[in-house]
Design an enzyme around this catalytic site. Structure first.
Site, PDB file in Angstrom:
ATOM      1  N   ARG A 115      42.684  30.368  26.300  1.00 37.70           N
ATOM      2  CA  ARG A 115      42.087  29.090  25.905  1.00 37.70           C
ATOM      3  C   ARG A 115      41.145  29.291  24.702  1.00 37.70           C
ATOM      4  NH1 ARG A 115      39.951  26.921  31.732  1.00 37.70           N
ATOM      5  NH2 ARG A 115      38.787  28.858  31.569  1.00 37.70           N
ATOM      6  N   ASP A 144      42.369  38.964  28.744  1.00 37.83           N
ATOM      7  CA  ASP A 144      43.494  39.382  29.583  1.00 37.83           C
ATOM      8  C   ASP A 144      44.776  38.851  28.947  1.00 37.83           C
ATOM      9  OD1 ASP A 144      44.850  40.488  31.755  1.00 37.83           O
ATOM     10  OD2 ASP A 144      44.830  38.592  32.842  1.00 37.83           O
ATOM     11  N   HIS A 188      41.958  41.782  36.081  1.00 36.97           N
ATOM     12  CA  HIS A 188      41.223  41.773  34.822  1.00 36.97           C
ATOM     13  C   HIS A 188      39.737  42.056  35.060  1.00 36.97           C
ATOM     14  CE1 HIS A 188      39.724  39.319  31.121  1.00 36.97           C
ATOM     15  NE2 HIS A 188      39.688  40.616  30.894  1.00 36.97           N
ATOM     16  N   ASP A 210      35.182  31.846  30.149  1.00 33.51           N
ATOM     17  CA  ASP A 210      35.382  31.221  28.844  1.00 33.51           C
ATOM     18  C   ASP A 210      35.329  29.696  28.883  1.00 33.51           C
ATOM     19  OD1 ASP A 210      37.713  30.695  30.177  1.00 33.51           O
ATOM     20  OD2 ASP A 210      39.062  31.381  28.591  1.00 33.51           O
ATOM     21  N   ASP A 211      34.701  29.145  29.921  1.00 37.83           N
ATOM     22  CA  ASP A 211      34.532  27.688  29.994  1.00 37.83           C
ATOM     23  C   ASP A 211      33.105  27.336  30.419  1.00 37.83           C
ATOM     24  OD1 ASP A 211      34.670  28.584  32.584  1.00 37.83           O
ATOM     25  OD2 ASP A 211      36.352  27.318  33.193  1.00 37.83           O
ATOM     26  N   ASP A 287      36.294  36.268  44.264  1.00 41.71           N
ATOM     27  CA  ASP A 287      35.028  35.606  44.562  1.00 41.71           C
ATOM     28  C   ASP A 287      34.892  35.295  46.053  1.00 41.71           C
ATOM     29  OD1 ASP A 287      37.140  33.862  44.204  1.00 41.71           O
ATOM     30  OD2 ASP A 287      35.966  32.314  43.194  1.00 41.71           O
ATOM     31  N   SER A 318      42.166  26.993  38.544  1.00 49.19           N
ATOM     32  CA  SER A 318      41.899  26.161  39.726  1.00 49.19           C
ATOM     33  C   SER A 318      42.383  24.733  39.533  1.00 49.19           C
ATOM     34  CB  SER A 318      40.399  26.147  40.031  1.00 49.19           C
ATOM     35  OG  SER A 318      39.958  27.428  40.397  1.00 49.19           O
TER      36      SER A 318
END
Length: 442
Positions: A115, A144, A188, A210-211, A287, A318
């Site tokens: 992204r 990744d 990753h 990255d968000d 997680d 997700s």
């Protein structure tokens, strides 16, 4: 008695007929076997032709295999050379970023994949506040995969070290229908953290995705929390995230809490903790794995009341789950707190347990199925007891907070207590488990 000439002629005719019959049968048999022999010869010629064709094909394939093997050997040699070159560039980049006179507080790594637009927004948010403390918080992007636009974007930042995780092996999920993305993400994460902790020998690492955008005091917050993390072994990690950090549930930007639930989404851990986790890191859903009691083993996590990260990733692995309800309304802190001037000793296990227990005990208890309704009419802190997970979910829905549990722990809970503000005011609502007061020694 002499035979008559007539009898002799008859015998000769019979013998001639028999001879002719035998000759005809013999000719017929010879013709039959000649035909079969010709057919067999034809079949043999066809087999010989097919065999020669097959031999030619095998020979051709062998030549191709040899050519492919030679190509693989060259590619392996090039890959080794490229790996050495990348390692050398990484080493030089890290040496450039790290000031030998200043010990880094933590490496900061942004986990990226495919992204580029999200990555740009995240990096620009980080650089806004990281530039002045770059020597304390060297910045990395770990990609990744091979997305060219992401790599190009990452390499366009001179002040950032780029790392690339290449794993071309097919992913095998453990259950049918699972998204392979969760397996790739877990792999990753392990690779990137091994690189930073083991290869580059950082004492602490802050993991971002990255968000995310960060708050103005993000780095001050983690610098102050690093001391706490080093000195209190009952703290497993420090997070910048509050699952119930929506605007209507927060008030105090200085308030920090201990939690038995791992928040993630912008978090810091130490090298000793990673050395413990790395060998048993899961294949997927990392997680949720960290949230297992057998993994965190009675250690807690530090979380803020007001988030220091904002997750804008509506589209990702997700698939935007809960985004509009829970993530989009999150309040990102906009006040710059001087965390190094704040006394965080109250977060040590013994002190926090006592003070938090007093706060819960002093809250007005409310009972009955309409307890949430009663809370709306109170002008003080209140506590509402839930009996089990189903009861908690019913009460949580009435207020609009996260209902989810993992391994018997509600999100944000400490000793079974979930606390949040009422309509952005000073007032606190405590949802208290059946054993919470005894755990808090109240």
């Amino acid at each position: 008695m002499a035979r008559s000439p007539c009898d002799l002629r008859i015998l000769l005719l019979a013998a001639a007929a028999a001879f002719i019959y035998i000759q005809v049968r013999l000719f017929s048999t010879q013709s039959h076997y000649a035909d079969r022999l010709a057919q067999a010869e034809k079949s043999e010629n066809q087999c010989t032709s097919q065999l020669r064709s097959l031999i030619d094909q095998v020979s051709s394939q062998q030549e191709k295999i040899v050519a492919l093997e030679e190509m693989k050997i060259r590619q392996d040699e090039e890959r080794v050379h490229l790996k050495i070159l990348i390692q050398d560039l990484e080493k030089r980049s890290v040496q450039t970023l790290v000031n030998n006179n200043v010990a880094p507080v933590a490496a900061v790594v942004v986990m990226a994949c495919n992204r580029p637009d999200y990555l740009q927004r995240t990096v620009e948010s980080i650089l806004k506040y990281q530039t002045s403390v770059a020597s304390k918080f060297p910045l990395f992007i770990s990609q990744d995969g091979i997305n060219g636009e992401v790599k190009k974007k990452a390499l366009s930042y001179n002040e950032i070290t780029y790392m690339q995780h290449l794993d071309l092996e097919p992913v095998r999920t453990e259950r049918p229908g699972e998204l392979i993305a969760y397996y790739k993400i877990a792999k990753h994460y392990k690779w990137a953290l091994d690189e930073l902790f083991i290869k580059h020998n950082f004492a602490r690492v802050i993991i971002l995705e990255d968000d995310m955008e960060i708050a103005p005091d993000f780095f001050d917050y983690f610098e102050a929390a690093a001391k706490l993390l080093d000195n209190d072994k009952t703290i497993m990690a420090v997070s910048s995230w509050n699952d119930n950090g929506q605007k209507q549930f927060v008030y105090d930007p200085k308030a920090l809490y201990r939690s038995d639930f791992f928040p993630g989404l912008g978090w810091m851990l130490t090298k000793p903790t990673w050395i413990e986790l790395s060998p048993k890191w899961p294949k997927a859903y990392w997680d949720d794995w960290v949230r297992l009691k057998e993994v965190h083993r009675d250690r807690q996590f530090i979380r803020p009341e007001v988030c220091r990260t904002y997750n804008f990733g509506e589209h990702g692995s997700s698939m935007g789950q809960f985004f509009r309800q829970y993530l989009e309304p999150i309040k990102l802190n906009d006040a710059h707190i001087k965390w190094n001037s704040e006394d965080l000793s109250y977060l040590k296990e013994d002190k926090f347990l006592i003070q938090f227990g007093k706060d819960v005990a002093s809250a007005t208890p409310l009972h009955g199925s309409d307890a949430a309704l009663k809370a709306h009419n109170m002008d003080a802190d209140v506590r509402i007891q839930y009996n089990d997970q189903e009861d908690f979910e019913r009460i949580a829905r009435q207020f609009g907070i996260f209902e989810e549990w993992k391994d018997g722990i509600p999100r944000t809970a400490y000793k079974g207590v979930v606390v949040f503000r009422y309509k952005s005011s000073r007032r606190r609502i405590y949802l208290v488990g059946p054993d919470s007061l005894s755990q808090l020694r109240v």
